[in-house]
Design an enzyme around this catalytic site. Structure first.
Site, PDB file in Angstrom:
ATOM      1  N   HIS A 101       0.702  -1.234  -0.052  1.00 49.55           N
ATOM      2  CA  HIS A 101      -0.094  -0.054   0.533  1.00 49.55           C
ATOM      3  C   HIS A 101       1.130   1.652  -0.127  1.00 49.55           C
ATOM      4  O   HIS A 101       1.847   1.086   0.966  1.00 49.55           O
ATOM      5  CB  HIS A 101      -0.784  -0.394   1.524  1.00 49.55           C
ATOM      6  CG  HIS A 101      -0.388   0.554   2.677  1.00 49.55           C
ATOM      7  ND1 HIS A 101      -0.223   1.635   2.787  1.00 49.55           N
ATOM      8  CD2 HIS A 101       0.489  -0.474   4.134  1.00 49.55           C
ATOM      9  CE1 HIS A 101       0.748   1.643   4.554  1.00 49.55           C
ATOM     10  NE2 HIS A 101       0.839  -0.103   4.574  1.00 49.55           N
ATOM     11  N   CYS A 102       0.461   1.871  -0.615  1.00 49.04           N
ATOM     12  CA  CYS A 102       1.118   3.998  -0.445  1.00 49.04           C
ATOM     13  C   CYS A 102       0.042   4.555   0.675  1.00 49.04           C
ATOM     14  O   CYS A 102      -0.666   3.853   1.184  1.00 49.04           O
ATOM     15  CB  CYS A 102       0.986   3.739  -1.726  1.00 49.04           C
ATOM     16  SG  CYS A 102      -0.654   4.588  -2.262  1.00 49.04           S
ATOM     17  N   ALA A 103       0.210   6.101   0.753  1.00 52.60           N
ATOM     18  CA  ALA A 103      -0.951   6.687   1.588  1.00 52.60           C
ATOM     19  C   ALA A 103      -1.514   6.298   0.968  1.00 52.60           C
ATOM     20  O   ALA A 103      -2.361   6.931   2.233  1.00 52.60           O
ATOM     21  CB  ALA A 103      -0.016   7.794   1.044  1.00 52.60           C
ATOM     22  N   THR A 104      -2.268   6.227   0.035  1.00 55.05           N
ATOM     23  CA  THR A 104      -3.822   6.636  -0.664  1.00 55.05           C
ATOM     24  C   THR A 104      -4.376   5.121  -0.833  1.00 55.05           C
ATOM     25  O   THR A 104      -5.268   4.442  -0.746  1.00 55.05           O
ATOM     26  CB  THR A 104      -4.413   7.363  -1.587  1.00 55.05           C
ATOM     27  OG1 THR A 104      -4.213   7.432  -2.142  1.00 55.05           O
ATOM     28  CG2 THR A 104      -3.949   8.688  -0.388  1.00 55.05           C
ATOM     29  N   ARG A 105      -3.131   3.871  -1.426  1.00 56.00           N
ATOM     30  CA  ARG A 105      -4.074   2.673  -2.339  1.00 56.00           C
ATOM     31  C   ARG A 105      -3.661   2.059  -1.636  1.00 56.00           C
ATOM     32  O   ARG A 105      -2.379   1.930  -1.378  1.00 56.00           O
ATOM     33  CB  ARG A 105      -3.674   2.918  -3.719  1.00 56.00           C
ATOM     34  CG  ARG A 105      -4.105   4.436  -4.012  1.00 56.00           C
ATOM     35  CD  ARG A 105      -3.454   4.780  -5.527  1.00 56.00           C
ATOM     36  NE  ARG A 105      -3.506   5.863  -6.500  1.00 56.00           N
ATOM     37  CZ  ARG A 105      -2.800   6.109  -7.278  1.00 56.00           C
ATOM     38  NH1 ARG A 105      -2.520   5.051  -8.606  1.00 56.00           N
ATOM     39  NH2 ARG A 105      -2.961   7.798  -7.704  1.00 56.00           N
TER      40      ARG A 105
END
Length: 466
Positions: A26-30
């Protein structure tokens, strides 16, 4: 609303079950999921899961948008279900073979520059605050004048505002070595060599206060303060050379010889070949961008503002990081930021209109947070979760971006930094431009909202989508 545990189970089921998941990160939003077989993924079911703001396939991954904070909890629950996660670097390696050569190149460019952006954002904010604190009207509110500001204070602010750009090649070379598998500290030292005080300062040469050193009477040697491409390609070639050396040099000598060879070869190549050639190319790119931005009658803002979010969809928008750095470094201000901030705000305005007009509680719950995210500078939830699903809201957002970009060009707005937009971006305009900046963003939201509400969305589209 379903619990995070239930949502995690539904996500796994929608992507074809645990056995179809190759890796997950995962990244910051996804939530980023790589699968073995795309045919087993039920995208419609995935999009209809609670808290999911959109899902799409890009860069070899299914990217499921949850938003900041939420994505961390969902990732934790997914891994608790027994699905093995992977680091983002591991997933990047797996996804590196996906997409066209151009997409892969831009993705790599983004991998290099994204870690650097936070310090450049901070530098831009320092510049904005410095501009405010020495602004004549602001000082007059306290009965002061610019002459009242102590020189030592100005010197302190220069340390905050100048350091990141003076040593920008070191940051770029460090990050490039990291991305391409070299030793980052070797990249850092190589980058520092490119701005060594022993070399003629690039800014002094440009101002006519210093002369380049000429080798063989035609190769100019200067420092590379503020340059990006020479440091990037020096880092790329240097990382490859380091990996080549480590495979061939005996372990007992590796610690001594490998850094010695890499630094000696690369600083020679950088100063005599890579630097002069790429500095010329860099200047050509800058001049081309400047030509576009200086098109008269607001045409530049209209074009860039209209097309910016289309480029975001393609995933190659990280190239803008490089362009903004170049503009800011060469001009001392950033004319690109005020043009694109309206394009970002407009997508939020379109999503907000969908939320206001729809009778669907689920779509309202999706639209409002997505609009807020766009107003904070992140448009993916609004684009992929709402606007692009029904297409017309996205198109109305593009119109709003074009109108606001036109207005930003006419007003000749100039940001004091880069990489933040809309509400956070106001910190880059803490001078006489702040009113104009607010007007640009309000116009973007208003145009996109009104057009979407009147022509871009109705609840019949929900049935058509089904």
């Amino acid at each position: 609303m379903a619990s995070n545990t239930e949502i995690a189970k539904q996500v796994i089921e929608a992507v074809g079950g645990e056995e179809n998941v190759q890796s997950i990160a995962h990244c910051a939003t996804r939530l980023r999921i790589m699968v073995h077989e795309r045919e087993k993924v039920d995208v419609e079911s995935l999009e209809n899961i609670d808290k999911v703001k959109g899902a799409f396939y890009n860069s070899g991954q299914y990217q499921v948008i949850f938003g900041t904070g939420t994505v961390n909890r969902i990732y934790e629950e997914v891994t608790n279900q027994g699905v093995e996660g992977s680091s983002k670097s591991e997933m990047k390696e797996e996804a590196a073979k996906q997409g066209t050569m151009f997409q892969r190149a831009i993705r790599t460019f983004g991998d290099v520059f994204v870690p650097i952006i936070p310090v450049l954002v901070a530098t831009g904010l320092f510049m904005g605050l410095r501009g405010l604190l020495i602004q004549e009207k602001f000082l007059a509110m306290f009965g002061l004048t610019p002459d009242s500001v102590p020189e030592n204070f100005l010197l302190f602010t220069e340390v905050l505002t100048d350091t990141a750009f003076i040593f920008l090649p070191a940051l770029v070379a460090w990050s490039t070595f990291r991305v391409f598998g070299g030793t980052p500290v070797i990249g850092m030292v190589l980058g520092l060599m490119l701005v060594s005080p022993s070399l003629p300062n690039a800014w002094a040469v440009a101002a006519g206060n210093a002369e380049p050193i000429y080798i063989l009477d035609f190769i100019p040697i200067v420092g590379y303060q503020g340059s990006v491409l020479p440091a990037f390609f020096a880092g790329l070639v240097g990382a490859k050379l380091e990996k080549w050396c480590r495979k061939r040099i005996p372990e007992a000598l590796d610690l001594i010889l490998t850094p010695f060879i890499v630094l000696l070869v690369m600083i020679t190549l950088s100063l005599f070949l890579i630097g002069p050639i790429l500095h010329t190319a860099e200047d050509g790119i800058f001049q081309g961008m400047l030509f576009l931005l200086e098109l008269p009658f607001g045409v530049s803002g209209l074009v860039i503002g209209s097309l910016h979010q289309v480029i975001v969809i393609t995933g190659v928008h990280h190239i803008f990081n490089f362009l903004e750095i170049q503009l800011f470094e060469n001009l001392g201000y950033n004319p690109f930021n005020p043009v694109i901030t309206g394009a970002i705000a407009a997508q939020g305005g379109a999503a907000l209109a969908v939320g206001v007009k729809t009778s669907s509680n689920k779509l309202k719950a999706l639209s409002y947070p997505s609009a807020l995210s766009a107003f904070l500078g992140i448009t993916e939830p609004a684009i992929f979760g709402v606007n692009l699903r029904y297409m017309k809201p996205f198109l109305m957002g593009l119109i709003g971006g074009g109108v606001s970009g036109f207005l930003a060009s006419i007003l000749n707005l100039q940001a004091t930094g880069l990489a933040i937009t809309v509400i956070p971006g106001s910190l880059l305009y803490l001078n006489e431009q702040i009113i104009g900046y607010i007007i640009v963003n309000v116009v973007a939201v208003a145009v996109a909202f009104i057009l979407t509400y009147m022509f871009g969305f109705n609840d019949k589209m929900l049935d058509q989508k089904k």
